[in-house]
Write an enzyme that holds these catalytic residues in place. Structure first.
Site, PDB file in Angstrom:
ATOM      1  CG  ASN A 390      -2.167   0.852   1.033  1.00 32.79           C
ATOM      2  OD1 ASN A 390      -2.198   2.179   0.406  1.00 32.79           O
ATOM      3  ND2 ASN A 390      -3.384   0.520   1.531  1.00 32.79           N
ATOM      4  CG  ASP A 391       1.138   3.338   3.683  1.00 32.16           C
ATOM      5  OD1 ASP A 391       0.087   3.865   3.120  1.00 32.16           O
ATOM      6  OD2 ASP A 391       1.134   2.746   4.690  1.00 32.16           O
ATOM      7  CB  VAL A 392       6.117   0.413  -0.181  1.00 29.81           C
ATOM      8  CG1 VAL A 392       6.372   0.372   1.142  1.00 29.81           C
ATOM      9  CG2 VAL A 392       5.186  -0.897  -0.850  1.00 29.81           C
ATOM     10  CB  ALA A 431       0.707   5.943   6.039  1.00 28.40           C
TER      11      ALA A 431
END
Length: 467
Positions: A390-392, A431
């Site tokens: 997701n965030d990466v 996040a």
């Protein structure tokens, strides 16, 4: 006997050094593990043979207890390795704290002359580092295990950093007083207060940290455990313990630096920034439309591609989908599709989490490509298959200063010609923000458990359902 013990200790130290060196390369990693295990065995024997050891029965009982606890912990699934690692740090910290406490009260009662300023300083450092590592690691393990009463997201309140720093400062101040007055009438109570404050600080240190920071937190706790072992080595006058602790602490510190660099963040930001805190203002905005694709359509896109980059994340780990990933890898490569895996340094819940899971499924290590190497290839990639990451892969990290991931290096999945994102739900990542990748024109969503979705994709290739 003393000379033999010293020589054996040197051998154990050498084995520890070679273990770290060999684990730098996947081809020699197994050899590194064996070297580490052998080194620890030799270290125990080197300590046991010292003439100062009188109560051998207690050592035998401790070894048996270690096997009773250690064998079940060695059989946890790879998805639970992060919390298993955190528990190991907790045990190490607890051992250091208890040894330091026992030594202090032993010397305080019978050998007060032993409490020199240097030894008292080492004892204070050992107890503070050991006990904060113990409770901090337990909290980290609980967050990773998703224990019901322990929220994964940060727990914050006004003045939190002031409280945290205040607790640590009080503990250190009491430690300084103890160093200056090691045998004062109230020294025993002060020492207990230091230990209690360290236990509390370990909890306070971890609760404001979100799950996205757990890889770095585990590395930092590893460094704390190593430093506690160094202090314990000075207390016990054990050169072997000092060197082993230094190796452990320095490797944890170096790994923490690598993790922080991968997230473009500092130690202080990790420990006090409450990364992973939900962003209400961002989450409250209007959700852009996500285009959903069928398994059949996704399979056609994959088969028609010349090259595919698979980007694994924690969703793959939770679903234990690594073996299905291998089946898909085999199905695509048999059809002449070039398949690579893009590995982000902080994907998952511990350093190297994705590498370990994919290695368990016997995926060739040559197919695993680090973020910096794969990003230049992404614009030429036909399909980027995102598995629970997701965030990466969130493009907002490049430009949106209002997000907690701003400045964090990401895998450039959005630059691929087509993106297929496998995700369990529309919930944001750790996040706490929406992923802009999912609403791009070239992105198609496949909702569901990663293992089930990949299983259905593999069936499409095996059943001749692709035309």
């Amino acid at each position: 006997m003393h000379l033999i013990g010293e020589l054996v200790a040197v051998l154990a130290t050498a084995l520890f050094i070679f273990a770290l060196y060999w684990m730098n390369d996947p081809k020699s990693a197994r050899r590194g593990v064996f070297a580490g295990v052998t080194g620890m065995t030799v270290a125990v024997l080197a300590t046991w043979m010292q003439p100062e050891i009188l109560h051998h029965g207690w050592i035998v009982a401790a070894i048996i207890a270690g096997f009773v606890v250690g064998i079940p912990l060695s059989r946890v699934p790879l998805t639970a390795v992060p919390q298993r690692t955190a528990l190991s740090h907790a045990f190490g910290g607890l051992a250091a704290g208890l040894v330091g406490t026992a030594e202090y009260f032993l010397w305080l009662g019978e050998h007060s002359a032993q409490l020199t300023p240097f030894r008292t300083s080492a004892l204070v450092a050992e107890v503070i580092l050991g006990f904060l590592t113990f409770t901090g690691s337990l909290m980290a393990a609980g967050k990773l295990q998703e224990v019901r009463w322990m929220p994964q997201r940060p727990v914050t309140y006004p003045g939190q950093n002031f409280v945290n720093i205040g607790v640590l400062v009080i503990a250190v101040a009491l430690g300084v007083y103890l160093v200056l007055n090691p045998t004062a009438p109230s020294s025993g109570q002060i020492f207990i207060a230091i230990a209690a404050l360290a236990l509390v600080f370990g909890v306070l240190l971890i609760i404001p940290i979100g799950g996205a920071d757990m890889p770095t937190v585990i590395s930092i706790l590893n460094a704390y455990a190593g430093l506690a072992a160094v202090a314990m080595g000075f207390v016990l006058d054990s050169k072997l313990l000092v060197t082993a602790g230094a190796l452990d602490g320095s490797s944890g510190l170096i790994l923490s630096i690598i993790m922080c660099k991968a997230m473009n963040r500092s130690f202080t930001n990790v420990l006090f920034g409450a990364f992973g805190k939900a962003q209400p203002a961002l989450a409250a905005g209007e959700q852009k439309e996500w285009k959903q694709e069928s398994v059949e359509g996704a399979a056609q896109l994959l088969e028609q591609a010349r090259n595919v980059v698979i980007i694994p994340g924690y969703g793959m780990a939770v679903a234990q989908a690594q073996h299905k990933v291998r089946e898909l890898f085999d199905a695509l490569t048999k059809r002449g599709v070039t398949v690579k895996f893009a590995i982000h340094p902080v994907a998952g819940r511990m350093p190297g989490h994705m590498n370990v899971l994919l290695a368990e499924a016997n995926i060739p290590y040559s197919a695993l490509v680090e973020m910096d190497e794969i990003n230049p290839e992404m614009p030429q990639t036909d399909v980027a298959l995102v598995l629970g990451a997701n965030d990466v892969v969130n493009p907002a990290a490049r430009y949106n200063k209002g997000t907690p991931i701003y400045g964090m290096p990401i895998i450039d999945a959005d630059k691929a010609k087509t993106v297929i994102a496998v995700k369990r739900s529309k919930n944001p990542g750790f996040a706490g923000i929406d992923n802009e990748l999912y609403s791009l024109d070239n992105t198609w969503m496949l909702f569901g458990d990663a293992k089930a979705v990949l299983g259905d994709l593999v069936k499409q290739f095996g059943s001749g359902g692709i035309h």
